[in-house]
Every structure is written in C-alpha cells, then in structure tokens.
Write a protein that holds these residues in place. Structure first.
Motif, PDB file in Angstrom:
ATOM      1  N   GLY A  29       0.520  -5.024  -2.436  1.00 54.74           N
ATOM      2  CA  GLY A  29       0.497  -3.740  -3.143  1.00 54.74           C
ATOM      3  C   GLY A  29       0.658  -2.559  -2.205  1.00 54.74           C
ATOM      4  N   ILE A  30      -0.065  -2.600  -1.078  1.00 54.34           N
ATOM      5  CA  ILE A  30       0.033  -1.507  -0.103  1.00 54.34           C
ATOM      6  C   ILE A  30       1.429  -1.465   0.508  1.00 54.34           C
ATOM      7  CG2 ILE A  30      -0.797  -0.704   2.143  1.00 54.34           C
ATOM      8  CD1 ILE A  30      -3.562  -1.843   1.329  1.00 54.34           C
ATOM      9  N   THR A  33       3.908  -0.148  -2.101  1.00 49.76           N
ATOM     10  CA  THR A  33       3.701   1.287  -2.311  1.00 49.76           C
ATOM     11  C   THR A  33       4.249   2.095  -1.138  1.00 49.76           C
ATOM     12  OG1 THR A  33       1.724   0.827  -3.600  1.00 49.76           O
ATOM     13  CG2 THR A  33       1.972   3.064  -2.760  1.00 49.76           C
ATOM     14  N   SER A  34       4.000   1.620   0.094  1.00 50.54           N
ATOM     15  CA  SER A  34       4.510   2.323   1.279  1.00 50.54           C
ATOM     16  C   SER A  34       6.033   2.345   1.289  1.00 50.54           C
ATOM     17  CB  SER A  34       3.990   1.641   2.552  1.00 50.54           C
ATOM     18  OG  SER A  34       2.586   1.673   2.598  1.00 50.54           O
ATOM     19  N   MET A  36       8.049   2.108  -1.314  1.00 49.24           N
ATOM     20  CA  MET A  36       8.522   2.988  -2.377  1.00 49.24           C
ATOM     21  C   MET A  36       8.368   4.453  -1.989  1.00 49.24           C
ATOM     22  SD  MET A  36       9.992   3.156  -5.254  1.00 49.24           S
ATOM     23  CE  MET A  36       9.863   1.473  -5.844  1.00 49.24           C
ATOM     24  N   PHE A  37       7.233   4.791  -1.369  1.00 45.51           N
ATOM     25  CA  PHE A  37       7.050   6.182  -0.956  1.00 45.51           C
ATOM     26  C   PHE A  37       8.087   6.584   0.081  1.00 45.51           C
ATOM     27  CE2 PHE A  37       5.414   9.275   2.058  1.00 45.51           C
ATOM     28  CZ  PHE A  37       5.211  10.361   1.209  1.00 45.51           C
TER      29      PHE A  37
END
Length: 279
Positions: A29-30, A33-34, A36-37
């Motif tokens: 998940g992290i 998310t990283s 995608m950001f």
C-alpha cells in the motif's frame, strides 16, 4: 502508550501468519501510494520545466479518412509552418534516436534528440554551462556539436566545467561539447503519449536530399511550437489548416495521394499531450 505497544507486539508475535500478511499489505500500500504520488506530482501538478509552458503545443498531421491519426511532419513542412504560420512565435522539429558514446575504449548507449535549430528557443531554456546550437549548426550538413544533459555531464564527465570544448566520440564521429543543460531540463518527458527515455544528448538535425524532398526518414519528425502571447490553440489550428493545399502540392507521390484523402492538423497543449488520460 507503551503498554498498548507491548500488547500489540505480543499479539503480533502470537500470530506470525497474520503479521506477515499485514506487513506485506502495508508495504504494498505504501509503495503503490508513493508511486502514484510521484506520477501525479511529476506529471499533473508540476508545470512543464520550460519557459511559459502554457504556450507550448504539439503539432501533428492526420488523415482520419484512412485511419491515420498521427502522421509525422517532413522537413519542408516544418520550414513552411515556421515561416508562414503567424500564430506561432517559434517552431521546431525533432526526432528521437540512439547513439554510442565511446570513452576510454568503452561503449555506452545513449538516448539522443536530433533537433532543428529553433529547438531550444521554442522551449525557452538556457544552458547551465556554455551554449546551445541554433540554425547555423542545423543545416543539410550539420556541424558535429553536442549539448549534454545534466545527468550525462555528471555521470560521464564528473561535472567538470572543462568539458566545454571537449571532443567526444559519438557514433564514431568526433563531436565537440558546446553546452550542458540544467538539472531541471528533461526532454522528452515521460508520459502516456511519449514514453521514450529522456535524452542524454542533443545534436543538430541534418537533412539529406531525400528528406528535403519529403521522403523516407523525413516523415519521422515530431513538431513543437510556441504560440505568440494571446494567441489560441484554435486559431493556430485554423491557420495550419489553411496551408493544407500548399502541403499537398509539395508532397511527392504516394504521399500526395494519401493527403488528398483528407489532411487535418492537430494542435494540442504540450501538457495535455504528455499527460494524456492520466488525470
């Protein structure tokens, strides 16, 4: 808080399978998310790393009647549009290629942008060191000069200012380093519409006789333009469309036969061309 932490650790130790799944889920998940950001920040949020990027556009030719939605422009087209389309402040053609740099007998494959003389002027970016090339170097017999990306300057030349004037072996030809771009300059930018690697070096584009006649490799050039202040994409597209008959008249067969089936121009903001449907 310490008691809660101890209790949580004891509980996790008693259920190793659950703990492993939980940790892996958090890691995935992290990581996602990283990633995608980074994509959103680099492509959607930040402006393009060029001067006044809102005025930059990508120009393409299309023949929708026969299913050709993207047809690169020839050298003669680039020159015609540069000289006759008044909505543009500047206009440049380029294409991506590869080259081999040989240093101390060791080859290194590089990503190359070969561009017309107005390329850096269109993007409005100054070099961090030295100078860029212009129309005087981008001739039918282009001068053997090269502008380095910041990354290649650091990795291959140690970031030395003395690199200016150095003659390097690029595809077996001696080429003189005349400039280094700043670290913020990246071209092409990665994106859905253009997933090529950012260039390591930039060299002047030459034109063979066949290319000047609109044949062969001539139809592999991409085009970017800078609109004049206050001009719109729609006006630029309309003016390009008005040159359609002149373009068709200058094409040799069989390209002219294709063009007569319906020649259309696409003029789109460069930001949109790069981001595509990411948003």
């Amino acid at each position: 808080m310490l008691n809660d932490l101890r209790f949580a650790l004891r509980s996790l130790r008693k259920a190793p399978a659950f703990t492993t799944v939980a940790v892996l889920t958090l890691a995935l998940g992290i990581g996602a998310t990283s990633a995608m950001f980074s994509l959103v920040d680099g492509i959607l949020l930040r402006p393009l790393p060029y001067a006044q990027p809102e005025r930059l556009v990508q120009v393409r030719q299309a023949y929708p009647e026969i299913g050709l939605d993207d047809w690169a422009l020839s050298h003669e087209n680039v020159v015609m549009y540069r000289d006759r389309v008044h909505e543009f402040a500047s206009f440049a053609g380029y294409h991506r290629a590869g080259a081999t740099l040989v240093q101390d007998g060791q080859p290194r494959r590089l990503s190359v942008i070969r561009a017309t003389g107005d390329f850096f002027h269109v993007l409005g970016v100054r070099p961090a060191l030295g100078r860029t090339f212009g129309r005087a170097e981008a001739t039918p017999q282009p001068q053997d000069v090269v502008v380095l990306s910041y990354g290649l300057w650091q990795s291959a030349f140690g970031g030395r200012a003395s690199v200016l004037g150095t003659v390097i072996d690029l595809d077996g030809r001696p080429s003189t380093v005349i400039g280094v771009m700043p670290p913020s300059f990246i071209f092409p930018l990665r994106g859905p519409a253009d997933n090529g690697e950012p260039a390591d070096v930039y060299v002047p584009m030459g034109f063979t006789m066949l290319e000047r006649q609109g044949r062969g490799p001539a139809l592999q050039k991409s085009v970017i333009g800078r609109l004049k202040a206050g001009e719109s994409v729609d006006n630029a597209r309309a003016e390009l469309q008005s040159l359609g008959p002149s373009v068709i008249a200058g094409l040799p067969s069989p390209y002219s036969q294709i063009a007569r089936k319906g020649l259309w121009f696409s003029v789109a903001p460069l930001q949109r061309e790069i981001t595509g449907n990411v948003s």
